[in-house]
Motif scaffolding. Structure first.
Motif, mmCIF file in Angstrom:
data_model
loop_
_atom_site.group_PDB
_atom_site.id
_atom_site.type_symbol
_atom_site.label_atom_id
_atom_site.label_comp_id
_atom_site.label_asym_id
_atom_site.label_seq_id
_atom_site.Cartn_x
_atom_site.Cartn_y
_atom_site.Cartn_z
ATOM 1 N N LEU A 1 49.481 91.636 57.085
ATOM 2 C CA LEU A 1 48.285 91.291 57.854
ATOM 3 C C LEU A 1 47.628 92.529 58.467
ATOM 4 C CD1 LEU A 1 49.541 88.072 59.673
ATOM 5 C CD2 LEU A 1 47.794 88.184 57.889
ATOM 6 N N LYS B 1 43.910 95.661 55.090
ATOM 7 C CA LYS B 1 42.736 95.000 54.516
ATOM 8 C C LYS B 1 42.752 95.054 52.994
ATOM 9 C CE LYS B 1 39.667 95.852 58.451
ATOM 10 N NZ LYS B 1 38.394 96.485 58.896
ATOM 11 N N ARG C 1 38.143 87.513 57.251
ATOM 12 C CA ARG C 1 38.334 86.816 58.537
ATOM 13 C C ARG C 1 39.402 85.756 58.371
ATOM 14 N NH1 ARG C 1 36.646 82.312 61.189
ATOM 15 N NH2 ARG C 1 36.273 82.507 63.443
ATOM 16 N N LEU D 1 48.293 90.363 64.646
ATOM 17 C CA LEU D 1 47.107 89.584 65.011
ATOM 18 C C LEU D 1 46.394 90.156 66.229
ATOM 19 C CD1 LEU D 1 48.215 85.877 64.402
ATOM 20 C CD2 LEU D 1 46.719 87.306 62.993
ATOM 21 N N HIS E 1 45.476 92.946 66.721
ATOM 22 C CA HIS E 1 44.472 93.906 66.272
ATOM 23 C C HIS E 1 43.272 93.228 65.597
ATOM 24 C CE1 HIS E 1 46.971 97.351 67.164
ATOM 25 N NE2 HIS E 1 47.966 96.820 66.490
ATOM 26 N N ARG E 2 43.439 91.941 65.244
ATOM 27 C CA ARG E 2 42.416 91.288 64.431
ATOM 28 C C ARG E 2 41.575 90.294 65.220
ATOM 29 N NH1 ARG E 2 43.844 91.009 58.242
ATOM 30 N NH2 ARG E 2 41.821 89.966 58.341
ATOM 31 N N MET E 3 42.088 89.788 66.325
ATOM 32 C CA MET E 3 41.364 88.764 67.059
ATOM 33 C C MET E 3 41.549 88.910 68.561
ATOM 34 S SD MET E 3 43.016 85.693 64.817
ATOM 35 C CE MET E 3 41.359 85.401 64.280
ATOM 36 N N ARG F 1 48.555 99.994 64.284
ATOM 37 C CA ARG F 1 47.099 100.134 64.305
ATOM 38 C C ARG F 1 46.571 100.513 65.688
ATOM 39 N NH1 ARG F 1 43.868 95.505 61.208
ATOM 40 N NH2 ARG F 1 42.237 96.633 62.329
ATOM 41 N N GLU G 1 42.408 101.681 61.397
ATOM 42 C CA GLU G 1 42.027 100.867 60.246
ATOM 43 C C GLU G 1 42.959 101.173 59.092
ATOM 44 O OE1 GLU G 1 39.670 98.510 59.952
ATOM 45 O OE2 GLU G 1 39.183 98.724 62.087
ATOM 46 N N ASP H 1 43.229 100.172 55.104
ATOM 47 C CA ASP H 1 42.597 99.522 53.955
ATOM 48 C C ASP H 1 43.033 100.276 52.708
ATOM 49 O OD1 ASP H 1 41.073 98.235 52.109
ATOM 50 O OD2 ASP H 1 39.140 98.524 53.125
#
Length: 508
Positions: free
Chosen positions: A104, A107, A151, A175, A177-179, A250, A295, A297
């Protein structure tokens, strides 16, 4: 057809498809239908005829679909047979679930090689799929490809699957870091007594994660920040360390984690993070320094190492059945203390020269175990954080001690209930005295006898019972073995390949 039946049938179809290593699209092609139709069937959102159920069963070559109402899986064991030959250790269950959670962070496309095909992994895949992560088995079902969405659809999470695994707690680190806010069901898994997640909360609070718990749900809110001083874990736990690593990966800047676990699954996670471009200093020690990147990716290809607890399981199978067996691909660094104890007890064995695992870092050997006259150890058997005796290997010493001459004290100080489950060996002729919820006195040697019994609700004690049944003359039955399937891939079939006689059956 009632909605709950549709959901149950859908889950059976999904499990059979995943066991075959097919995607929804592959099943749809075999049925001459659409992927969206298969998705609706698996979610229980579409009526399905008996003819379609039969077609799906034929396509998947699976009686699980056609006999789905047969109930839980059981094992019938004809004991007293000697094992022989060689058997490979599978990849680590605990590493694989940590890497699924770690995917997760990325990216890009993640490929994990030789992922353990176990129920714990399936449950996590169900959770990942439900929130929009695309996963598929590739290379004839040996490897797993993971592609996250832009998303995540957290509101669509499969809560039932999430509650059936303890590993869901490791979603917290990625999570955050994502939301800015999200919800997770309470973690489930083995019944090992009360286990607080407070050490996770203490560590992750330093990254700005705030958790409140109501009605079986963790409610998370994030106000991201960087730790201004080293994080000192209040518990040197594996998943606590992993969660802190996932949060630090992250985090822009450098995070120091002290009192960290250096166990096998933590090291595998560190190696994976390095493949993602995150530098981790101190791997294998109790102080980890993480140089995070905001980030990630990248397309990454990683091979988790072999499972030392499965290696210990196979070693114990050879000892308890008085067999000569070669166990290949043993991660020796994480089994050295156990072997040192067994040597003092009188174990006769040989080791090959060391060679590298597919991750290029973990040291492996091939281990040949021969029938041995064992004596009870002078000191008690008790776990310690790595490099001490692994907590998950302690239960196997109950079965080993039962075939040794003398009394062995086993002190499982970590878990509240697990020592209690070890006394199930008394049903098979063992002489185990429960001194308190954490200590068991084992008297050997044992004349094992066959029995029919329910599977203990904890993974390692359940396997210990199975091993004792393999040693007992006659036919034993172990009922409802889902907990074993959580942590072992095709264990019965693989033991049969080296001489065991274990039949899988269901009630009809």
């Amino acid at each position: 057809m009632a909605d709950d039946y549709l959901v149950r049938i859908g889950k059976l179809i999904r499990d059979a498809r995943q066991h075959r290593g097919w995607t929804q699209t592959q099943l749809a092609d075999a049925l001459s239908t659409s992927q969206s139709a298969v998705n609706r069937i698996e979610r229980g959102n579409q009526n399905i005829s008996l003819e379609m159920i039969a077609r799906i069963g034929e396509a998947l070559d699976s009686e699980i679909v056609s006999l789905g109402y047969a109930g839980p899986m059981h094992l019938r064991v004809v004991g007293g047979r000697r094992l022989s030959g060689s058997i490979d250790v599978k990849t680590s269950k605990n590493a694989c679930v940590a890497l699924l959670c770690a995917s997760l962070l990325n990216k890009g496309r993640t490929v994990l090689r030789r992922v353990a095909r176990i129920e714990e992994v399936y449950r996590l895949l169900e959770v990942l799929n439900s929130i929009g992560v695309r996963t598929r088995w590739i290379n004839d079902g040996k490897d797993l490809e993971i592609v996250p969405p832009a998303r995540l659809e957290m509101d669509a999470m499969d809560a039932d699957a999430a509650r059936r695994t303890r590993s869901i707690i490791m979603f917290l680190g990625p999570l955050l870091h994502r939301m800015d806010r999200f919800k997770l069901p309470y973690a489930g898994g083995c019944d090992l007594g009360t286990r607080t997640i407070e050490p996770h909360m203490i560590a992750l609070r330093r990254f700005g994660l705030d958790i409140s718990a109501t009605e079986g749900i963790y409610h998370a809110e994030v106000q991201r920040m960087s730790p201004d001083r080293p994080i000192v874990l209040t518990e040197r736990g594996d998943t606590v360390t992993e969660n802190a690593l996932l949060a630090a990966a992250r985090n822009a800047g450098t995070t120091v984690i002290r009192n960290a676990s250096s166990n096998y699954m933590v090291q595998d996670l560190c190696f994976f993070l390095e493949a993602l471009g995150v530098r981790v200093d101190g791997i294998g020690t109790t102080t980890l320094t993480v140089h995070g990147v905001p980030e990630i990716d990248v397309d990454v290809d990683y091979s988790p190492s072999e499972d030392p607890v499965e290696a210990m399981s196979l070693l114990a199978a050879a000892v308890v059945t008085e067999s000569e067996l070669t166990i290949r691909r043993v991660p020796i660094e994480f089994l050295e203390i156990e072997l040192a104890v067994l040597e003092e007890m009188g174990l006769d064995h040989d080791r090959s020269a060391e060679y590298a695992a597919d991750n290029g870092r973990t040291r492996l050997i091939d281990l040949t175990v021969r029938p041995s006259k064992l004596e009870a150890p002078i000191d008690k058997i008790h776990p310690m954080p790595f490099p001490g005796l692994n907590i998950d290997n302690v239960p196997f010493f109950a079965a080993i001690a039962a075939v040794a001459q003398g009394q062995t004290l086993i002190h499982d100080w970590v878990y509240d209930n697990r020592a209690i489950y070890l006394t199930d060996l008394n049903r098979l002729g063992g002489r185990l005295q429960l001194l308190d919820p954490h200590r068991v006195l084992v008297e050997g040697p044992t004349r094992w006898r066959a029995a029919e019994m329910m599977c203990p609700p904890a993974l390692r004690p359940a396997v210990v019972v199975l091993l004792a049944m393999m040693a007992a003359e006659g036919t034993s039955v172990l009922r409802n073995v889902y907990v074993i399937n959580r942590g072992y891939e095709d264990l019965a079939e693989r033991l049969n390949s080296v001489g065991a006689q274990i039949e899988i059956f269901r009630d009809i």
